[in-house]
Design a protein around this motif. Sequence first.
Motif, mmCIF file in Angstrom:
data_model
loop_
_atom_site.group_PDB
_atom_site.id
_atom_site.type_symbol
_atom_site.label_atom_id
_atom_site.label_comp_id
_atom_site.label_asym_id
_atom_site.label_seq_id
_atom_site.Cartn_x
_atom_site.Cartn_y
_atom_site.Cartn_z
ATOM 1 N N UNK A 86 0.783 -1.192 0.056
ATOM 2 C CA UNK A 86 -0.006 0.017 -0.073
ATOM 3 C C UNK A 86 0.943 1.332 -0.018
ATOM 4 N N UNK A 87 2.174 1.150 -0.406
ATOM 5 C CA UNK A 87 3.057 2.304 -0.513
ATOM 6 C C UNK A 87 2.488 3.561 -1.377
ATOM 7 N N UNK A 88 2.528 4.639 -0.785
ATOM 8 C CA UNK A 88 1.944 5.775 -1.311
ATOM 9 C C UNK A 88 3.073 6.577 -2.126
ATOM 10 N N UNK A 89 3.071 6.754 -3.322
ATOM 11 C CA UNK A 89 4.151 7.598 -4.052
ATOM 12 C C UNK A 89 3.969 8.974 -4.345
ATOM 13 N N UNK A 90 2.725 9.408 -3.603
ATOM 14 C CA UNK A 90 2.338 10.793 -3.885
ATOM 15 C C UNK A 90 3.414 11.847 -3.554
ATOM 16 N N UNK A 91 4.224 11.718 -2.455
ATOM 17 C CA UNK A 91 5.201 12.584 -2.089
ATOM 18 C C UNK A 91 6.728 11.968 -2.383
ATOM 19 N N UNK A 92 6.618 11.236 -3.480
ATOM 20 C CA UNK A 92 8.114 10.679 -3.922
ATOM 21 C C UNK A 92 8.107 10.837 -5.511
ATOM 22 N N UNK A 93 9.215 11.633 -5.727
ATOM 23 C CA UNK A 93 9.642 12.079 -7.197
ATOM 24 C C UNK A 93 10.936 11.486 -7.678
ATOM 25 N N UNK A 94 11.190 11.486 -8.901
ATOM 26 C CA UNK A 94 12.428 11.220 -9.581
ATOM 27 C C UNK A 94 12.790 12.513 -9.936
ATOM 28 N N UNK A 95 14.260 12.796 -9.825
ATOM 29 C CA UNK A 95 14.680 14.021 -10.544
ATOM 30 C C UNK A 95 15.990 13.516 -11.008
ATOM 31 N N UNK A 96 15.963 13.861 -12.439
ATOM 32 C CA UNK A 96 17.252 13.405 -13.269
ATOM 33 C C UNK A 96 17.730 14.326 -14.187
ATOM 34 N N UNK A 97 18.685 14.300 -14.919
ATOM 35 C CA UNK A 97 19.169 15.195 -15.788
ATOM 36 C C UNK A 97 18.224 14.836 -17.276
ATOM 37 N N UNK A 98 18.283 15.745 -17.932
ATOM 38 C CA UNK A 98 17.824 15.938 -19.578
ATOM 39 C C UNK A 98 18.472 15.007 -20.380
ATOM 40 N N UNK A 99 19.881 14.444 -19.793
ATOM 41 C CA UNK A 99 20.537 13.812 -20.675
ATOM 42 C C UNK A 99 20.021 12.199 -20.667
ATOM 43 N N UNK A 100 19.396 11.935 -19.445
ATOM 44 C CA UNK A 100 18.573 10.699 -19.205
ATOM 45 C C UNK A 100 17.339 10.639 -19.854
ATOM 46 N N UNK A 101 16.678 11.778 -19.634
ATOM 47 C CA UNK A 101 15.319 11.880 -20.153
ATOM 48 C C UNK A 101 15.202 11.747 -21.689
ATOM 49 N N UNK A 102 16.059 12.374 -22.186
ATOM 50 C CA UNK A 102 16.330 12.409 -23.883
ATOM 51 C C UNK A 102 17.175 11.128 -24.350
ATOM 52 N N UNK A 103 17.741 10.450 -23.419
ATOM 53 C CA UNK A 103 18.394 9.361 -23.875
ATOM 54 C C UNK A 103 17.778 8.346 -24.846
ATOM 55 N N UNK A 104 18.086 8.304 -26.036
ATOM 56 C CA UNK A 104 17.548 7.470 -27.021
ATOM 57 C C UNK A 104 17.635 5.964 -26.972
ATOM 58 N N UNK A 105 18.792 5.555 -26.041
ATOM 59 C CA UNK A 105 19.155 4.179 -25.815
ATOM 60 C C UNK A 105 18.441 3.764 -24.419
ATOM 61 N N UNK A 106 17.641 4.479 -23.852
ATOM 62 C CA UNK A 106 16.996 4.001 -22.768
ATOM 63 C C UNK A 106 15.448 4.767 -22.639
ATOM 64 N N UNK A 107 14.722 4.186 -21.618
ATOM 65 C CA UNK A 107 13.297 4.611 -21.545
ATOM 66 C C UNK A 107 13.010 4.911 -20.199
ATOM 67 N N UNK A 108 13.085 5.920 -19.619
ATOM 68 C CA UNK A 108 12.766 5.975 -17.815
ATOM 69 C C UNK A 108 11.290 6.242 -17.649
ATOM 70 N N UNK A 109 10.559 6.603 -18.503
ATOM 71 C CA UNK A 109 9.140 6.888 -18.555
ATOM 72 C C UNK A 109 8.324 5.530 -18.912
ATOM 73 N N UNK A 110 8.769 4.790 -19.752
ATOM 74 C CA UNK A 110 8.207 3.369 -20.074
ATOM 75 C C UNK A 110 8.424 2.592 -18.781
ATOM 76 N N UNK A 111 9.575 2.518 -18.326
ATOM 77 C CA UNK A 111 9.861 1.786 -16.896
ATOM 78 C C UNK A 111 8.972 2.384 -15.825
ATOM 79 N N UNK A 112 8.798 3.593 -15.552
ATOM 80 C CA UNK A 112 8.268 4.299 -14.355
ATOM 81 C C UNK A 112 6.680 4.014 -14.760
#
Length: 355
Positions: free
Chosen positions: A263-289
Amino acid sequence: MDKTVKSFGSRDILHKLQNKDSLFLCVIASTLTSRIPDITGAGASPELTDYTPAADVELIAHGEPKCLPDIPQTVVEDQAAPTPAVITKASLEMADIPFLVADAGSAVKPNLPYVNINDKQGQNILTGKAVENPGKIFNKGKMLGETLSRLTSYVVIGESTPAGTTTALGVLEAMGYDAWGKVSGSTPENPHSLKRQTVEKGLQAAGLLDKIPLDPYQAVGAVGDPMIPAVAGITAGSTVPVILAGGTQMTAVCAFLKEAITDFNFDEVSIATTIFVAKDETSDINFIARQIAPLNIFAVDPGFEKSETHGLINYTRGVVKEGVGAGGAMLAANLKGVSVDDIRLKTEELCREIF
């Protein structure tokens, strides 16, 4: 709030944290997985990756590493790039954010005061016996999270764990998430095949390849690293908002939390990264999340394409991308009113001084 902060979720949590006190915690850990040739760029050689976590936090605290004669850097085909610890140092200094280190199992201990969560480094995940007693690590992390919550309005947690995207892949896949080819890496050519083979061989060695999905403790024990249960525990124990400062490794932390606490609540948990990860064409952080929870993910663009420092420009070419909580440190500084442009200029200044 700076326009260079890109949002993949609600910005409401950031407005609540603006101008609030924060504390930056860097959790360091090592595994023998980082000794596998070509699996990580987080060190000048596979052997030197043992020193990277300690050297990273020493650089933030002292302005130079004490355990190594040279500054940690990623070298890819003559494209040297400084450790992201220099970005973190610039951000924390400009915003006057307290810095604390927790050892979740580093091979080399840093020359500075730190909180001990776990003494033992992780093993090579090829053995299928990667982490000893992850439940104990989680519970100790939880105790630390409870304590830190009494000291600040929110906690920012970064990490330095060489080969951590491979162990994150192992934990995600072992728990039944689709992460093949989706985790990031510290080099432009992301070695997805090598990472997948390493994880599959580890699960096979553990006799668990045909028993997926595993529970989170089994997953970490077989093919994970000690940072994951430590950061998950700190987050679970916190009674204030938590910003997980990192890339795809932090999705493994979130997946661990979801499976360990139903029942863990993620409302107050965020991930902060760099644009280099967010725009990385060799990975997909949003797909996993998206497979885990409606997580808020924020990506900070330090504008390194404008930099006069060659090593920082190499970040825009896919070298390093993230680490030592760089994205989260920039975000926390920005929430205190420091512009990302000023952080970049301070990072360049530190590069000239240190390198």
